[in-house]
Design a protein around this motif. Sequence first.
Motif, PDB file in Angstrom:
ATOM      1  N   ALA A 258       6.068   9.886 -22.604  1.00  0.00           N
ATOM      2  CA  ALA A 258       5.901   8.423 -22.911  1.00  0.00           C
ATOM      3  C   ALA A 258       6.450   7.593 -21.704  1.00  0.00           C
ATOM      4  O   ALA A 258       5.887   6.476 -21.106  1.00  0.00           O
ATOM      5  N   ARG A 259       7.672   7.975 -20.972  1.00  0.00           N
ATOM      6  CA  ARG A 259       8.331   7.198 -19.853  1.00  0.00           C
ATOM      7  C   ARG A 259       7.456   7.311 -18.857  1.00  0.00           C
ATOM      8  O   ARG A 259       7.224   6.137 -18.112  1.00  0.00           O
ATOM      9  N   VAL A 260       6.621   8.381 -18.549  1.00  0.00           N
ATOM     10  CA  VAL A 260       5.684   8.444 -17.404  1.00  0.00           C
ATOM     11  C   VAL A 260       4.628   7.557 -17.246  1.00  0.00           C
ATOM     12  O   VAL A 260       4.136   6.720 -16.753  1.00  0.00           O
ATOM     13  N   ASN A 261       4.055   7.451 -18.596  1.00  0.00           N
ATOM     14  CA  ASN A 261       2.916   6.691 -19.203  1.00  0.00           C
ATOM     15  C   ASN A 261       3.415   5.153 -19.225  1.00  0.00           C
ATOM     16  O   ASN A 261       2.365   4.205 -18.551  1.00  0.00           O
ATOM     17  N   ARG A 262       4.552   4.834 -19.416  1.00  0.00           N
ATOM     18  CA  ARG A 262       4.953   3.401 -19.265  1.00  0.00           C
ATOM     19  C   ARG A 262       5.105   3.127 -17.778  1.00  0.00           C
ATOM     20  O   ARG A 262       4.607   1.839 -17.501  1.00  0.00           O
ATOM     21  N   PHE A 263       5.683   4.029 -16.934  1.00  0.00           N
ATOM     22  CA  PHE A 263       5.383   3.559 -15.394  1.00  0.00           C
ATOM     23  C   PHE A 263       4.000   3.593 -15.105  1.00  0.00           C
ATOM     24  O   PHE A 263       3.777   2.480 -14.163  1.00  0.00           O
TER      25      PHE A 263
ATOM     26  N   GLY B  37       0.695  -1.159   0.164  1.00  0.00           N
ATOM     27  CA  GLY B  37       0.089   0.109   0.002  1.00  0.00           C
ATOM     28  C   GLY B  37       0.743   1.058   0.011  1.00  0.00           C
ATOM     29  O   GLY B  37       0.633   2.208  -0.827  1.00  0.00           O
ATOM     30  N   ALA B  38       2.109   1.085   0.912  1.00  0.00           N
ATOM     31  CA  ALA B  38       2.807   2.521   0.878  1.00  0.00           C
ATOM     32  C   ALA B  38       3.555   2.565  -0.249  1.00  0.00           C
ATOM     33  O   ALA B  38       4.047   3.715  -0.895  1.00  0.00           O
ATOM     34  N   ILE B  39       3.902   1.329  -0.880  1.00  0.00           N
ATOM     35  CA  ILE B  39       4.550   1.500  -2.388  1.00  0.00           C
ATOM     36  C   ILE B  39       3.824   1.754  -3.492  1.00  0.00           C
ATOM     37  O   ILE B  39       4.209   2.889  -3.971  1.00  0.00           O
ATOM     38  N   PHE B  40       2.690   1.403  -3.451  1.00  0.00           N
ATOM     39  CA  PHE B  40       1.717   2.192  -4.510  1.00  0.00           C
ATOM     40  C   PHE B  40       1.588   3.507  -4.330  1.00  0.00           C
ATOM     41  O   PHE B  40       1.601   4.245  -5.185  1.00  0.00           O
ATOM     42  N   GLY B  41       1.393   4.055  -3.031  1.00  0.00           N
ATOM     43  CA  GLY B  41       1.341   5.179  -2.727  1.00  0.00           C
ATOM     44  C   GLY B  41       2.611   6.103  -3.193  1.00  0.00           C
ATOM     45  O   GLY B  41       2.204   7.355  -3.681  1.00  0.00           O
ATOM     46  N   THR B  42       3.819   5.542  -3.083  1.00  0.00           N
ATOM     47  CA  THR B  42       5.037   6.058  -3.332  1.00  0.00           C
ATOM     48  C   THR B  42       5.019   6.245  -5.061  1.00  0.00           C
ATOM     49  O   THR B  42       5.371   7.132  -5.824  1.00  0.00           O
ATOM     50  N   GLY B  43       4.489   5.337  -5.650  1.00  0.00           N
ATOM     51  CA  GLY B  43       4.382   5.067  -7.115  1.00  0.00           C
ATOM     52  C   GLY B  43       3.377   6.303  -7.474  1.00  0.00           C
ATOM     53  O   GLY B  43       3.714   6.975  -8.528  1.00  0.00           O
ATOM     54  N   ALA B  44       2.448   6.483  -6.780  1.00  0.00           N
ATOM     55  CA  ALA B  44       1.376   7.388  -7.397  1.00  0.00           C
ATOM     56  C   ALA B  44       2.168   8.843  -7.372  1.00  0.00           C
ATOM     57  O   ALA B  44       1.964   9.909  -8.101  1.00  0.00           O
ATOM     58  N   ALA B  45       2.883   9.144  -6.128  1.00  0.00           N
ATOM     59  CA  ALA B  45       3.599  10.285  -6.156  1.00  0.00           C
ATOM     60  C   ALA B  45       4.594  10.425  -7.012  1.00  0.00           C
ATOM     61  O   ALA B  45       4.794  11.808  -7.602  1.00  0.00           O
ATOM     62  N   TYR B  46       5.307   9.501  -7.450  1.00  0.00           N
ATOM     63  CA  TYR B  46       6.371   9.511  -8.599  1.00  0.00           C
ATOM     64  C   TYR B  46       5.699  10.118  -9.817  1.00  0.00           C
ATOM     65  O   TYR B  46       6.446  10.928 -10.814  1.00  0.00           O
ATOM     66  N   TYR B  47       4.535   9.506 -10.131  1.00  0.00           N
ATOM     67  CA  TYR B  47       3.896   9.958 -11.301  1.00  0.00           C
ATOM     68  C   TYR B  47       3.377  11.378 -11.240  1.00  0.00           C
ATOM     69  O   TYR B  47       3.835  12.094 -12.331  1.00  0.00           O
ATOM     70  N   VAL B  48       2.849  11.758 -10.312  1.00  0.00           N
ATOM     71  CA  VAL B  48       2.313  13.183  -9.995  1.00  0.00           C
ATOM     72  C   VAL B  48       3.559  14.284 -10.060  1.00  0.00           C
ATOM     73  O   VAL B  48       3.439  15.050 -10.822  1.00  0.00           O
ATOM     74  N   LEU B  49       4.439  13.841  -9.453  1.00  0.00           N
ATOM     75  CA  LEU B  49       5.641  14.913  -9.307  1.00  0.00           C
ATOM     76  C   LEU B  49       6.306  14.991 -10.872  1.00  0.00           C
ATOM     77  O   LEU B  49       6.620  16.093 -11.299  1.00  0.00           O
ATOM     78  N   HIS B  50       6.583  13.864 -11.623  1.00  0.00           N
ATOM     79  CA  HIS B  50       7.210  13.932 -12.780  1.00  0.00           C
ATOM     80  C   HIS B  50       6.286  14.880 -13.831  1.00  0.00           C
ATOM     81  O   HIS B  50       6.905  15.433 -14.593  1.00  0.00           O
ATOM     82  N   ARG B  51       5.054  14.639 -13.664  1.00  0.00           N
ATOM     83  CA  ARG B  51       4.071  15.194 -14.440  1.00  0.00           C
ATOM     84  C   ARG B  51       4.197  16.428 -14.041  1.00  0.00           C
ATOM     85  O   ARG B  51       4.021  17.524 -15.121  1.00  0.00           O
ATOM     86  N   ARG B  52       4.143  16.931 -12.895  1.00  0.00           N
ATOM     87  CA  ARG B  52       4.343  18.546 -12.417  1.00  0.00           C
ATOM     88  C   ARG B  52       5.591  18.927 -13.137  1.00  0.00           C
ATOM     89  O   ARG B  52       5.450  20.235 -13.314  1.00  0.00           O
ATOM     90  N   LEU B  53       6.441  18.370 -13.282  1.00  0.00           N
ATOM     91  CA  LEU B  53       7.901  18.942 -13.914  1.00  0.00           C
ATOM     92  C   LEU B  53       8.027  18.627 -15.292  1.00  0.00           C
ATOM     93  O   LEU B  53       9.005  19.230 -16.029  1.00  0.00           O
ATOM     94  N   GLY B  54       6.945  18.147 -15.785  1.00  0.00           N
ATOM     95  CA  GLY B  54       6.798  18.378 -17.367  1.00  0.00           C
ATOM     96  C   GLY B  54       7.652  17.071 -18.075  1.00  0.00           C
ATOM     97  O   GLY B  54       8.353  17.280 -18.902  1.00  0.00           O
ATOM     98  N   ALA B  55       7.858  15.977 -17.270  1.00  0.00           N
ATOM     99  CA  ALA B  55       8.832  14.880 -17.819  1.00  0.00           C
ATOM    100  C   ALA B  55       8.429  14.351 -18.813  1.00  0.00           C
ATOM    101  O   ALA B  55       7.378  14.404 -19.278  1.00  0.00           O
ATOM    102  N   ASP B  56       9.168  13.257 -19.549  1.00  0.00           N
ATOM    103  CA  ASP B  56       8.881  12.606 -20.887  1.00  0.00           C
ATOM    104  C   ASP B  56       7.612  12.080 -20.620  1.00  0.00           C
ATOM    105  O   ASP B  56       7.398  11.054 -19.619  1.00  0.00           O
TER     106      ASP B  56
END
Length: 311
Positions: free
Chosen positions: A230-235, A209-228
């Motif tokens: 395609a790479r974020v969507n694969r994640f 559960g905590a790992i999935f929450g960390t994964g969600a944060a990884y996605y949100v933060l990279h979208r906030r930074l305007g990361a690639d």
Amino acid sequence: MDSESTVTMFYRHPAVECHVRCTRCERYICPDCVRQAPVGHQCPACVREGARSVRQARTIVGGRMSTTPVVTYVLFALNVLAYLAEVVRPEIVDRFAMVGARLVGPGGEYYTGGGPYLTSGPLRTEGVAGGEWERLLTSAFLHQSPFEGVFGILHITVNMVVLWQLGRVVELMLGRVRFAALYLLSALGGSVLELVLADPGRASVGASGAIFGTGAAYYVLHRRLGADTARVNRFVAVLVLWLLISAGFTSWQGHLGGLLVGGALALAFAYAPRDGRRAAVQAGAGAGLVVLLAVTAAIKVSEMTGGGIPL
């Protein structure tokens, strides 16, 4: 004129003769306390004052910048130590796993219903409904026992590999305090959703559960930074696939709860107004999630216990 009258002393060490002035406050400094400055020399007090005036580097969400993911290392160590404790004392899993409610006989035997139950003594309720609220968090630091076969070792191995990979990145983006809050609230969110939706008598453990929450944060933060993208969507695709596969043999409720809470808190961290209100908004979002989870758990326990909430 008497030459001794011109001798100057340092204010911190009156017995030491001084010949150098601080370029900032112009007080005399003894040789042991003089500090090199970009221009001239400074006394210790002026050095401290200058350090306070230097702007502290901040992360994208306003946290203190650090180069060492200490919280990730601590969480990793706690999970591993808890697993080793399970090897030595397997009963730890039964005592601290996530359990909504189950009946226990005087000899420690579990009653799951479905037929007559013969016992020579009274039954007691075990789990969150029995007042063992700590199970909502302790279960997130336990994993399947190694005595349960290959899956027991695979369970902690997968979770720790993902924590090591994602945790270090997310912690450096959030800062230590915010990452610790996100991890623990995600773990709590997973346990609460499991309390609400899963079989109350089934025991479950794991940091997923905590790992999935960390994964969600990884996605949100990279979208906030305007990361690639395609790479974020694969994640995201991998995360969703993991969630779907886990539905067949693990607690998908805990995974989904951690994902939702971690994602919600990460959104609050990442998109809070970048002014003096940011810290208050972020803290308010965290406090709001705590209240929501606490109220949800209390309502569910009240239903399970017929209106009473055990303390």
